[in-house]
Design a protein around this motif. Structure first.
Motif, PDB file in Angstrom:
ATOM      1  N   ALA A   1       0.850  -1.176  -0.144  1.00 19.73           N
ATOM      2  CA  ALA A   1      -0.109   0.007   0.229  1.00 19.73           C
ATOM      3  C   ALA A   1       0.888   1.290   0.128  1.00 19.73           C
ATOM      4  CB  ALA A   1      -0.819   0.066   1.076  1.00 19.73           C
ATOM      5  N   GLU A   2       0.403   2.217  -0.635  1.00 19.25           N
ATOM      6  CA  GLU A   2       1.294   3.492  -0.878  1.00 19.25           C
ATOM      7  C   GLU A   2       0.924   4.398   0.047  1.00 19.25           C
ATOM      8  OE1 GLU A   2       1.701   6.956  -4.125  1.00 19.25           O
ATOM      9  OE2 GLU A   2       0.568   5.270  -4.737  1.00 19.25           O
ATOM     10  N   ILE A   3       1.587   4.867   1.149  1.00 20.84           N
ATOM     11  CA  ILE A   3       1.275   5.662   2.062  1.00 20.84           C
ATOM     12  C   ILE A   3       2.155   6.801   2.013  1.00 20.84           C
ATOM     13  CG2 ILE A   3       1.103   6.242   4.637  1.00 20.84           C
ATOM     14  CD1 ILE A   3       0.997   3.101   4.613  1.00 20.84           C
ATOM     15  N   LYS A   4       1.903   8.277   1.857  1.00 16.51           N
ATOM     16  CA  LYS A   4       2.546   9.356   1.785  1.00 16.51           C
ATOM     17  C   LYS A   4       2.134  10.526   2.594  1.00 16.51           C
ATOM     18  CE  LYS A   4       3.948   8.618  -3.115  1.00 16.51           C
ATOM     19  NZ  LYS A   4       3.967   9.455  -4.391  1.00 16.51           N
ATOM     20  N   ILE A   5       2.907  10.627   3.733  1.00 13.62           N
ATOM     21  CA  ILE A   5       2.174  11.647   4.622  1.00 13.62           C
ATOM     22  C   ILE A   5       3.304  12.768   4.978  1.00 13.62           C
ATOM     23  CG2 ILE A   5       1.356  12.197   7.033  1.00 13.62           C
ATOM     24  CD1 ILE A   5       0.196   9.423   7.068  1.00 13.62           C
ATOM     25  N   ASP A   6       2.982  13.995   5.047  1.00 15.60           N
ATOM     26  CA  ASP A   6       4.233  15.095   5.121  1.00 15.60           C
ATOM     27  C   ASP A   6       4.019  15.056   6.711  1.00 15.60           C
ATOM     28  OD1 ASP A   6       5.355  17.296   5.597  1.00 15.60           O
ATOM     29  OD2 ASP A   6       4.470  18.400   4.254  1.00 15.60           O
ATOM     30  N   MET A   7       5.061  14.577   7.309  1.00 18.63           N
ATOM     31  CA  MET A   7       5.155  14.432   8.637  1.00 18.63           C
ATOM     32  C   MET A   7       5.280  15.748   9.299  1.00 18.63           C
ATOM     33  SD  MET A   7       4.352  11.371   9.373  1.00 18.63           S
ATOM     34  CE  MET A   7       4.707  11.279  11.047  1.00 18.63           C
ATOM     35  N   GLU A   8       5.937  16.559   8.630  1.00 14.20           N
ATOM     36  CA  GLU A   8       6.089  17.949   9.238  1.00 14.20           C
ATOM     37  C   GLU A   8       4.808  18.613   9.283  1.00 14.20           C
ATOM     38  OE1 GLU A   8       8.642  21.949   7.550  1.00 14.20           O
ATOM     39  OE2 GLU A   8       9.521  20.025   7.416  1.00 14.20           O
ATOM     40  N   LYS A   9       3.996  18.681   8.483  1.00 16.20           N
ATOM     41  CA  LYS A   9       2.655  19.214   8.649  1.00 16.20           C
ATOM     42  C   LYS A   9       1.808  18.263   9.420  1.00 16.20           C
ATOM     43  CE  LYS A   9       1.796  21.101   3.829  1.00 16.20           C
ATOM     44  NZ  LYS A   9       1.230  20.940   2.791  1.00 16.20           N
ATOM     45  N   TYR A  10       1.865  17.017   9.685  1.00 18.44           N
ATOM     46  CA  TYR A  10       1.415  16.116  10.563  1.00 18.44           C
ATOM     47  C   TYR A  10       1.454  16.573  12.210  1.00 18.44           C
ATOM     48  CZ  TYR A  10      -0.167  11.811  13.122  1.00 18.44           C
ATOM     49  OH  TYR A  10      -0.818  11.118  13.958  1.00 18.44           O
ATOM     50  N   ASN A  11       2.962  16.715  12.426  1.00 16.99           N
ATOM     51  CA  ASN A  11       3.330  17.080  13.760  1.00 16.99           C
ATOM     52  C   ASN A  11       2.938  18.427  14.128  1.00 16.99           C
ATOM     53  OD1 ASN A  11       4.549  14.590  14.167  1.00 16.99           O
ATOM     54  ND2 ASN A  11       6.583  15.114  13.015  1.00 16.99           N
ATOM     55  N   GLN A  12       3.023  19.189  13.268  1.00 15.38           N
ATOM     56  CA  GLN A  12       2.555  20.632  13.436  1.00 15.38           C
ATOM     57  C   GLN A  12       0.986  20.593  13.958  1.00 15.38           C
ATOM     58  OE1 GLN A  12       2.433  23.364   9.980  1.00 15.38           O
ATOM     59  NE2 GLN A  12       3.091  25.166  11.248  1.00 15.38           N
ATOM     60  N   TRP A  13      -0.002  19.997  12.964  1.00 13.98           N
ATOM     61  CA  TRP A  13      -1.118  19.731  13.566  1.00 13.98           C
ATOM     62  C   TRP A  13      -1.511  19.269  14.815  1.00 13.98           C
ATOM     63  CZ3 TRP A  13      -4.993  22.759  12.283  1.00 13.98           C
ATOM     64  CH2 TRP A  13      -5.033  23.261  10.995  1.00 13.98           C
ATOM     65  N   ILE A  14      -0.774  18.174  15.292  1.00 10.48           N
ATOM     66  CA  ILE A  14      -0.601  17.339  16.418  1.00 10.48           C
ATOM     67  C   ILE A  14      -0.411  18.346  17.464  1.00 10.48           C
ATOM     68  CG2 ILE A  14       0.186  15.616  17.911  1.00 10.48           C
ATOM     69  CD1 ILE A  14      -1.623  14.745  15.675  1.00 10.48           C
ATOM     70  N   ARG A  15       0.738  19.283  17.479  1.00  4.73           N
ATOM     71  CA  ARG A  15       0.985  20.192  18.464  1.00  4.73           C
ATOM     72  C   ARG A  15       0.050  21.146  18.558  1.00  4.73           C
ATOM     73  NH1 ARG A  15       6.168  19.760  16.014  1.00  4.73           N
ATOM     74  NH2 ARG A  15       5.918  21.487  14.599  1.00  4.73           N
ATOM     75  N   LYS A  16      -0.786  21.390  17.563  1.00 11.26           N
ATOM     76  CA  LYS A  16      -1.981  22.655  17.950  1.00 11.26           C
ATOM     77  C   LYS A  16      -2.982  21.918  18.372  1.00 11.26           C
ATOM     78  CE  LYS A  16      -0.785  25.224  13.735  1.00 11.26           C
ATOM     79  NZ  LYS A  16      -1.342  25.587  12.249  1.00 11.26           N
ATOM     80  N   GLY A  17      -3.053  20.407  18.725  1.00 10.11           N
ATOM     81  CA  GLY A  17      -4.119  19.762  19.291  1.00 10.11           C
ATOM     82  C   GLY A  17      -5.212  19.163  18.468  1.00 10.11           C
ATOM     83  N   ALA A  18      -4.921  18.544  17.143  1.00  6.99           N
ATOM     84  CA  ALA A  18      -5.744  17.926  16.460  1.00  6.99           C
ATOM     85  C   ALA A  18      -5.526  16.635  16.884  1.00  6.99           C
ATOM     86  CB  ALA A  18      -5.191  18.081  14.983  1.00  6.99           C
ATOM     87  N   GLN A  19      -6.747  15.642  16.556  1.00  6.37           N
ATOM     88  CA  GLN A  19      -6.716  14.344  17.045  1.00  6.37           C
ATOM     89  C   GLN A  19      -6.711  13.487  15.926  1.00  6.37           C
ATOM     90  OE1 GLN A  19      -6.707  13.108  20.230  1.00  6.37           O
ATOM     91  NE2 GLN A  19      -6.125  15.476  20.741  1.00  6.37           N
ATOM     92  N   PRO A  20      -5.600  12.674  15.734  1.00  6.40           N
ATOM     93  CA  PRO A  20      -5.961  11.534  14.578  1.00  6.40           C
ATOM     94  C   PRO A  20      -6.827  10.694  14.682  1.00  6.40           C
ATOM     95  CG  PRO A  20      -3.793  11.209  15.622  1.00  6.40           C
ATOM     96  CD  PRO A  20      -4.472  12.505  16.625  1.00  6.40           C
ATOM     97  N   SER A  21      -7.317   9.823  13.578  1.00  4.27           N
ATOM     98  CA  SER A  21      -8.425   8.978  13.810  1.00  4.27           C
ATOM     99  C   SER A  21      -7.363   7.745  13.891  1.00  4.27           C
ATOM    100  CB  SER A  21      -9.231   8.842  12.584  1.00  4.27           C
ATOM    101  OG  SER A  21      -8.219   8.399  11.559  1.00  4.27           O
ATOM    102  N   VAL A  22      -7.939   6.680  14.237  1.00  9.12           N
ATOM    103  CA  VAL A  22      -7.391   5.303  14.693  1.00  9.12           C
ATOM    104  C   VAL A  22      -6.688   4.849  13.192  1.00  9.12           C
ATOM    105  CG1 VAL A  22      -7.574   3.067  15.305  1.00  9.12           C
ATOM    106  CG2 VAL A  22      -9.112   4.872  16.682  1.00  9.12           C
ATOM    107  N   THR A  23      -7.331   5.164  12.330  1.00 10.34           N
ATOM    108  CA  THR A  23      -6.780   4.527  10.885  1.00 10.34           C
ATOM    109  C   THR A  23      -5.565   5.318  10.661  1.00 10.34           C
ATOM    110  OG1 THR A  23      -8.994   3.961  10.235  1.00 10.34           O
ATOM    111  CG2 THR A  23      -7.305   4.068   8.574  1.00 10.34           C
TER     112      THR A  23
END
Length: 80
Positions: free
Chosen positions: A46-68
């Motif tokens: 499976a092809e998975i591409k996630i911009d980890m810089e943006k992802y971590n930025q949103w996590i620091r802002k308080g965003a909650q990722p889904s289980v998936t």
């Protein structure tokens, strides 16, 4: 509250997903705040591409990722 989750694209029986930051109250196919990556489960592997810089930025802002999404990030970090 902001959630990081998948939104579905593609045709019938050919799913393709985008990883997005979106308001938790909005429906799955609604407008999103920011595109963080993509996931194609039909390719082997499976092809998975996630911009980890943006992802971590949103996590620091308080965003909650889904289980998936949390599972996909874990797969991406472990290399499986």
């Amino acid at each position: 509250m902001v959630a990081i989750r998948l939104t579905r694209f593609g045709g019938k029986k050919k799913p393709y997903y985008r990883v997005v930051a979106v308001d938790r109250e909005k429906p799955r196919e609604s407008r999103y705040i920011e595109l963080l990556g993509q996931y194609n489960p039909l390719t082997k592997p499976a092809e998975i591409k996630i911009d980890m810089e943006k992802y971590n930025q949103w996590i620091r802002k308080g965003a909650q990722p889904s289980v998936t999404v949390r599972s996909l990030v874990k797969q991406l970090n472990t290399g499986k």
